[in-house]
Design an enzyme around this catalytic site. Structure first.
Site, mmCIF file in Angstrom:
data_model
loop_
_atom_site.group_PDB
_atom_site.id
_atom_site.type_symbol
_atom_site.label_atom_id
_atom_site.label_comp_id
_atom_site.label_asym_id
_atom_site.label_seq_id
_atom_site.Cartn_x
_atom_site.Cartn_y
_atom_site.Cartn_z
ATOM 1 N N GLN A 1 2.252 -5.995 -3.160
ATOM 2 C CA GLN A 1 2.513 -6.014 -1.709
ATOM 3 C C GLN A 1 3.819 -5.249 -1.388
ATOM 4 O O GLN A 1 4.177 -4.326 -2.091
ATOM 5 C CB GLN A 1 2.541 -7.438 -1.169
ATOM 6 N N LYS B 1 2.501 2.100 -5.183
ATOM 7 C CA LYS B 1 3.276 1.616 -6.325
ATOM 8 C C LYS B 1 2.575 1.893 -7.648
ATOM 9 O O LYS B 1 3.223 2.163 -8.662
ATOM 10 C CB LYS B 1 3.539 0.112 -6.178
ATOM 11 N N ASP C 1 0.826 -1.223 0.000
ATOM 12 C CA ASP C 1 0.000 0.000 0.000
ATOM 13 C C ASP C 1 0.849 1.257 0.000
ATOM 14 O O ASP C 1 0.429 2.308 0.501
ATOM 15 C CB ASP C 1 -0.964 0.009 1.195
ATOM 16 N N GLY D 1 -4.149 -4.313 -4.639
ATOM 17 C CA GLY D 1 -4.850 -3.326 -5.446
ATOM 18 C C GLY D 1 -3.986 -2.106 -5.674
ATOM 19 O O GLY D 1 -3.418 -1.565 -4.728
ATOM 20 N N HIS D 2 -3.836 -1.712 -6.933
ATOM 21 C CA HIS D 2 -3.062 -0.522 -7.260
ATOM 22 C C HIS D 2 -4.019 0.565 -7.732
ATOM 23 O O HIS D 2 -4.762 0.375 -8.695
ATOM 24 C CB HIS D 2 -2.019 -0.834 -8.336
#
Length: 424
Positions: free
Chosen positions: A224, A16, A13, A40-41
């Site tokens: 991650q 990225k 988180d 999730g990005h």
């Protein structure tokens, strides 16, 4: 053109997605090298938010090749849903742009069922905090050499046989230990068949594609963060793959000699989702402030992220594990409005002051952070576009991070949008 590895330096988180999107401008191809749709990005371009879970963040740049490496575990249903959502927004997701390695492992419905049943079976402190997306069970099958690979989607007879074979063991576990209903191989195959026929068009040799694009620049995108690495993270509260930069090679199918830059993404404070030790966690006060101002909710699960001061011990460990050439510092704007900031520069552990995390399992649950204080700032920095526009206290904070880690901060993010970025 440089070949770049982008990795998270904390517990994920870190932002990225935005940095990958930013760096995509300078490369021809982007490869996702590990993890699954448990990450999730979030990207914001011209005020429009896009959340991606499997497809590389560079997909928003037209003309860039996006690839799924062999180190990824891919849920074919989620992948198709993600493609459909992007296509509805006018994004090209044709096979000419997207490539899935034939060696990529597939997450099947029985992986998700076992993941959730196993977590629900546990109690209290035994719970890991899994997303229930089937990530761990899929990696287990990979290591056990019984997994279903993306190439199997093109062979319907083999695909059905592998599903039937897998369910002999999976159903015994689901019914015998977890008290669940058995799963039907016929139903799984029937549901998967249209997806398999669709995705068969996207299969290819990612290693060769990387080799061809290397001279024009390739960006390797992880999921991650370092401290969720299966070997080097806060075990057992970790993910099921290697998140460190070294896995960019094994997880995509290329030589580590290709890499020119390793960019460590560092959030200006520390967050963590789910269970596990978190030495600098703040239950209220500044922690609550960071959570609210930073909108710290998981892009995948919506869970609140635990927040705390920037942990330089964690980052020092990330430095030696990944060998970053530079830092991208994100969400710096969230700290604006705090009168005092703290940096954890060491831990007290078993009567000694240590510069690196304990190597024993769950050792970080028994450390005491050693802090140094710095002045905060009250100015809104979201409109700053040059380093000189930042308040002196903000620049001092950045300089102290650089001093402790001996790595330059080359990118400073002062807001979620693509243009809210300072390049140094």
């Amino acid at each position: 053109m440089a070949n770049i590895v982008v990795m998270g330096a904390q517990w994920g988180d870190e932002g990225k997605g935005k940095i990958v999107d930013l760096l995509t401008t300078d490369v021809a191809a982007i490869v996702r090298f590990q993890g699954g749709n448990n990450a999730g990005h979030t990207l914001v371009v011209n005020g429009k938010q896009t959340i991606l879970h499997l497809i590389p963040s560079g997909i928003l740049h037209q003309g860039k090749k996006c690839m799924i490496g062999n180190g990824v575990v891919l849920d074919p249903f989620v992948f198709c849903q993600e493609m459909d959502k992007l296509a509805a927004s006018g994004i090209d997701v044709s096979p000419e742009r997207l490539l899935i390695s034939k060696k990529t492992q597939l997450i099947m419905p029985y992986h998700c069922a076992i993941d959730s049943a196993r977590e629900n079976f546990k109690s209290g402190s035994d719970k890991i905090g899994t997303t229930g997306r089937g990530i761990g069970p899929c990696y287990e099958d990979k290591v056990a050499r019984i997994g279903i690979r993306a190439a199997d989607l093109a062979d319907e007879t083999l695909l059905r046989h592998k599903i039937e074979k897998a369910l002999v063991e999976k159903n015994a576990l689901l019914t015998g230990l977890y008290g669940q209903e058995p799963m039907s191989a016929q139903k799984i195959f029937d549901d998967l068949l249209p997806v398999a026929r669709r995705l068969a068009l996207y299969l290819g040799d990612v290693s060769s594609a990387i080799q061809e694009a290397a001279g024009q620049g390739v960006l390797f995108e992880g999921a991650q963060g370092t401290h969720l690495d299966i070997d080097h993270g806060t075990y057992p509260f970790v993910t099921s793959s290697n998140t460190v930069a070294g896995n960019a090679s094994a997880g995509s199918g290329c030589s580590p000699r290709m890499f020119d830059r390793i960019v460590a993404i560092v959030k200006a404070y520390t967050t963590r989702v789910g269970a596990g030790p978190f030495p600098t966690e703040l239950a209220d006060g500044p922690g609550a402030y960071m959570q609210e101002k930073g909108a710290e909710f998981g892009a995948t699960t919506g869970r609140k992220r635990r927040c705390g001061w920037l942990d330089m011990v964690v980052l020092r460990e990330s430095q030696r594990l990944n060998g970053p050439t530079e830092i991208a510092l994100t969400k710096l704007d969230v700290l604006g409005g705090l009168d005092e900031l703290k940096l954890c520069t060491a831990y007290r552990y078993r009567g000694e002051e240590v510069a690196y995390p304990p190597q024993e399992e769950n050792g970080m649950a028994h450390v005491e952070p050693v802090y140094e204080s710095m002045p905060g700032w009250t100015e809104d920095i979201t409109g700053c576009r040059t380093y000189g526009e930042l308040p002196q206290a903000t620049r001092d904070y950045i300089a102290r991070i650089e001093e402790i880690l001996a790595i330059p901060v080359s990118i400073v993010s002062v807001g979620p949008d693509r243009d809210q970025t300072i390049l140094r």
